[in-house]
Motif scaffolding. Sequence first.
Motif, PDB file in Angstrom:
ATOM      1  N   UNK A 486     -23.628  11.865   5.926  1.00 36.66           N
ATOM      2  CA  UNK A 486     -22.675  11.966   7.057  1.00 36.66           C
ATOM      3  C   UNK A 486     -21.857  13.131   6.829  1.00 36.66           C
ATOM      4  N   UNK A 487     -21.593  13.653   5.707  1.00 39.02           N
ATOM      5  CA  UNK A 487     -20.745  14.756   5.610  1.00 39.02           C
ATOM      6  C   UNK A 487     -21.635  16.157   6.249  1.00 39.02           C
ATOM      7  N   UNK A 488     -22.837  16.052   6.064  1.00 35.46           N
ATOM      8  CA  UNK A 488     -23.720  17.118   6.488  1.00 35.46           C
ATOM      9  C   UNK A 488     -23.800  17.099   8.092  1.00 35.46           C
ATOM     10  N   UNK A 489     -23.838  16.036   8.555  1.00 29.62           N
ATOM     11  CA  UNK A 489     -23.791  15.635  10.098  1.00 29.62           C
ATOM     12  C   UNK A 489     -22.436  16.353  10.595  1.00 29.62           C
ATOM     13  N   UNK A 490     -21.507  16.156   9.616  1.00 31.17           N
ATOM     14  CA  UNK A 490     -19.948  16.796  10.113  1.00 31.17           C
ATOM     15  C   UNK A 490     -20.140  18.167  10.056  1.00 31.17           C
ATOM     16  N   UNK A 491     -20.691  18.801   9.065  1.00 29.24           N
ATOM     17  CA  UNK A 491     -20.698  20.339   9.046  1.00 29.24           C
ATOM     18  C   UNK A 491     -21.465  20.951  10.151  1.00 29.24           C
ATOM     19  N   UNK A 492     -22.510  20.398  10.524  1.00 31.12           N
ATOM     20  CA  UNK A 492     -23.210  20.756  11.952  1.00 31.12           C
ATOM     21  C   UNK A 492     -22.573  20.621  12.918  1.00 31.12           C
ATOM     22  N   UNK A 493     -21.858  19.266  13.126  1.00 26.22           N
ATOM     23  CA  UNK A 493     -21.042  19.282  14.294  1.00 26.22           C
ATOM     24  C   UNK A 493     -19.742  20.092  14.360  1.00 26.22           C
ATOM     25  N   UNK A 494     -19.291  20.598  13.277  1.00 22.18           N
ATOM     26  CA  UNK A 494     -18.075  21.300  13.048  1.00 22.18           C
ATOM     27  C   UNK A 494     -18.663  23.001  13.612  1.00 22.18           C
ATOM     28  N   UNK A 495     -19.869  22.972  13.342  1.00 18.42           N
ATOM     29  CA  UNK A 495     -20.446  24.264  13.580  1.00 18.42           C
ATOM     30  C   UNK A 495     -20.680  24.279  15.275  1.00 18.42           C
ATOM     31  N   UNK A 496     -21.456  23.463  15.632  1.00 21.66           N
ATOM     32  CA  UNK A 496     -21.722  23.262  16.952  1.00 21.66           C
ATOM     33  C   UNK A 496     -20.639  23.217  17.911  1.00 21.66           C
ATOM     34  N   UNK A 497     -19.527  22.351  17.821  1.00 18.49           N
ATOM     35  CA  UNK A 497     -18.453  22.446  18.671  1.00 18.49           C
ATOM     36  C   UNK A 497     -17.028  22.036  17.962  1.00 18.49           C
ATOM     37  N   UNK A 498     -16.292  23.089  17.254  1.00 19.74           N
ATOM     38  CA  UNK A 498     -14.853  22.501  16.928  1.00 19.74           C
ATOM     39  C   UNK A 498     -14.292  21.904  17.497  1.00 19.74           C
ATOM     40  N   UNK A 499     -14.259  22.058  18.853  1.00 19.73           N
ATOM     41  CA  UNK A 499     -13.273  21.605  19.894  1.00 19.73           C
ATOM     42  C   UNK A 499     -13.641  19.995  19.755  1.00 19.73           C
ATOM     43  N   UNK A 500     -14.724  19.741  20.044  1.00 20.87           N
ATOM     44  CA  UNK A 500     -15.329  18.347  20.101  1.00 20.87           C
ATOM     45  C   UNK A 500     -15.097  17.682  18.590  1.00 20.87           C
ATOM     46  N   UNK A 501     -15.229  18.577  17.768  1.00 27.20           N
ATOM     47  CA  UNK A 501     -14.992  17.799  16.162  1.00 27.20           C
ATOM     48  C   UNK A 501     -13.758  17.439  16.147  1.00 27.20           C
ATOM     49  N   UNK A 502     -12.890  18.237  16.480  1.00 29.88           N
ATOM     50  CA  UNK A 502     -11.370  18.081  16.375  1.00 29.88           C
ATOM     51  C   UNK A 502     -11.044  16.607  17.366  1.00 29.88           C
ATOM     52  N   UNK A 503     -11.488  16.652  18.572  1.00 31.51           N
ATOM     53  CA  UNK A 503     -11.095  15.663  19.380  1.00 31.51           C
ATOM     54  C   UNK A 503     -11.794  14.435  19.280  1.00 31.51           C
ATOM     55  N   UNK A 504     -12.579  14.105  17.954  1.00 29.68           N
ATOM     56  CA  UNK A 504     -13.021  13.021  17.603  1.00 29.68           C
ATOM     57  C   UNK A 504     -12.097  12.455  16.512  1.00 29.68           C
ATOM     58  N   UNK A 505     -11.151  13.064  16.096  1.00 38.31           N
ATOM     59  CA  UNK A 505     -10.141  12.851  14.966  1.00 38.31           C
ATOM     60  C   UNK A 505     -10.494  13.345  13.635  1.00 38.31           C
ATOM     61  N   UNK A 506     -11.471  14.411  13.603  1.00 36.30           N
ATOM     62  CA  UNK A 506     -11.831  14.941  12.174  1.00 36.30           C
ATOM     63  C   UNK A 506     -11.009  16.235  12.209  1.00 36.30           C
ATOM     64  N   UNK A 507     -10.567  16.586  11.005  1.00 37.20           N
ATOM     65  CA  UNK A 507      -9.738  17.614  10.868  1.00 37.20           C
ATOM     66  C   UNK A 507     -10.864  19.050  10.572  1.00 37.20           C
ATOM     67  N   UNK A 508     -10.683  19.977  11.296  1.00 41.68           N
ATOM     68  CA  UNK A 508     -11.420  20.973  10.972  1.00 41.68           C
ATOM     69  C   UNK A 508     -11.090  21.937   9.729  1.00 41.68           C
TER      70      UNK A 508
END
Lengths: 637, 248
Positions: A486-508
């Motif tokens: 899960x955490x690895x998916x998070x890292x990739x997500x953070x890289x791909x779109x920090x904006x979407x990452x944050x709007x899902x409720x995860x703190x960049x």
Amino acid sequence: MTTFLTFTIIGIVSGSIYAITATGLVVTYTTTGVFNFAHGAVAMFAAFSYWQMTQSWMWPTWLALFLVLFVEAPLLALFVEESYMKRIYGATVVRSLMVSLGLLLILVGVAQTIWQPESRTLPEFFANSNVTIGDVTITYHQIICVIVAIVMAAGLRIYLRQFRSGIAMRAVVDDPDLLAMSGVSPRRVARSGWVLGFFLAALAGVLIGPELQLQGLDINLLTLLVVNGYAAAIVGRLKNLPFTFAGGMLLGLIEAYCIGYLPGHIPAALVSQIGLLTPVIFLFIALMLIPSARLRAVGRLAVARPPRVPTLNQSIRGGVAFVLAAWVVAMLLGGTLLANLTQGLALGIVGLSLVLLTGYAGQVSLCQLTFMGIGAFTMSKVADGGASWWGLIIGVVVCGIVGAVISLPALRLQGLYLALATLAFAQAAFYGFFSNTTFIAEGGAIPVGRLSVPGISLTGDKAYMVFCAVVLALAGIGVLAVRRSTWGRRLVALNDSPAAFATLGMSPTVSKMIVFAASASLAGIGGMLYAGQPLALSALNVQLFVGLELVLFVTIFGIRTVSGAVLGGLAMVLLPYASSQLPWWGIGLAGILAGVGIALMANVPDGILGIPWLTEHVRIPGIAGPSRRTEELADVQ
Amino acid sequence: MSSDSMTSPFLEVRGVSVTFGGVAALTQVSLDVRPGEVTGLIGPNGAGKTTLFNVISGLQRPDKGEVQLVGRDVTKLGPHRRARLGLARTFQRLELFGSLSARENVQAGLDARRDKGGDLTAQGLLHRVGVQADADRQVSTLPTGEARLVELARALAIDPKLILLDEPCSGLDDHESQLLGGLLRELADEGRAVLIVEHDMPLVLDICDRIIVLDFGQVIATGSPDAIRQDPGVQAAYLGAANDPEAS
């Protein structure tokens, strides 16, 4: 009063040179979007060429100046632009960063090969001519530096305001598409940006060369002197030329006063360190004053096909095969090569820390070797120059904490600024800590022992190499497990779109901090093993250049893959070994190859292991194989 | 005020102004979005719709004004804090995790929740929004319409109380738009608040309970679809002539 005047003049002179350097950087950056990390290397190359012409071939000064500034620098700029810079316009920051770092290594490598180590000095312009005002003596060379800087600033201002091509250069900054529609090719503007940038770098090189009477011309020193220029350019936020100029002057003065008003009892070695530290700290402060990067929707979809992630089974099989291979190699080899390979495996672990941080999470770091050094240092302190498992644990924790603390300022910054901040940290740690005799004992080496495993002796070099291979394999399996989690998916997500990452409720912020800490810990483990081979770590092992080379080699092989890290680490030791076996021309080989590899990478963004042909036709268990998604991709096209 | 003003608004925007280098993108914008309703936000290009979405979701700080979620001032909170209060959004220009598969994109949304998604599954959400494509395909290879639906599924994964949709129908054909319209109604009927920016006028007029019209950064009208259709100011600004077939 005399002291004040003397140091003010010294400050203005070096400030002038910084201003010229920084202006060149800013001109290239604004017109092309590429922050040229090789700017200093261009200055270095020009200074050495100038030395070659005037001191070795004894050509007249005017001819040499003309050839260096108006022939060599522009031609080099056009060659570099045409041969690969043009491919990275609009590319991601990481890619354009790597490509300009590659150019740096090529230039340094070529210079090392042409100008074998020997003592070289450049005379000042109009040497021994000076004017005296009161008690203060000013050399003609100093006056020339200041006049050149003023003429450059005025000339550039007129050029950018009055001349067609100058106005186009300003326009391309505002809106390249609009400019293209008005019939001016942005490519042509970019070319003039490179030419002007290289010209100013060469000018700075020729002016700064004679200032190094004590040290003589030194390839690394000259190349790095330009970090000072970075600081001034940041003051101008990489776009404002008057602020850039002022930043250069300010830095020059601060530096001069810092040295001039030190208490008298400080040893000379420390004075020179303070001189080297000031610009780095200045750069760091300038970066901290930049407003925090705002999260924004970029609307750009990461289209590159990600490397296939092996399953747990596959990665375990790959790891076992790797350890067995290392075993066989250890049995067959001995001596220097065995020792080098062992250190290469340890560097592979540091490479893995880059895969986690840069490859997965997209955060640039140029200071991983600093964590490597901190790991080794902590181990040495805890185990009293030896090694212990407690040392390992505490070292991992210390590196994690330092990594998290470093990430705090870094989190505000993105891309290029983050790279510069980590670079400043690496330099600060190098000058202020690793080469500081207050912390590291005289002789500059940190003694580190080898970890012991119950029942197995690791004192032999062969056993130690196999041990390092085991740790590397475990780290690789671990990194892959992280990627699948899960955490690895998070890292990739953070890289791909920090904006979407944050709007899902995860703190960049929190995610970046954790990945910085984890990556620093991993690099620290690499450092302990690395130092355990020769039983010591020297400051030279954690130099900025070495760190840059590692980043580049890992990038060349594929920074998103575990195998890329392993191969990158091994290349770090095998290439220098190869060049040591070669005649005189081998000296710059590692750098040149790294640079050429990066040049090729302008075409293959995902590194060698990401070349489509390889991923489709070559199957190495646990390392590379045809991607399941290839066929589906073809469907769409 | 419409008849169902009994339910307190989930989102309240109060006097929000944003300027970009002297150009006013939003001027004194105030609006409410209530649970159980689909609210339409319409206006010509450049009216400030996306800027308003960015202000609401926390990607853009307003120069003036306030954003409240469930009665709480969130103007100074970052986007992730607002998401945890139940706000989700999609983007006009897709913001997918391009190197992940469709399923992983939605899973990332589920993972972001404390309860890890409860009984929701990525597959179930993709099915719900009508994604036909292989869920294991890398999203950057999907056609725009499908990719948009994946983004919607990902937004739904955090079980939002308010969902902001920025032009969800672009890239969809008429039939798919119809299906999506039905889904949006369904979401509102579940008690969620839906705020949608969309250029497909018939669809907006069909599914929205209330419509807010934005022009040059200002709210020029608010009301039921019928009221908006008849508003002369709106017709002038946006819908065109009174008998424009598109508007009827």
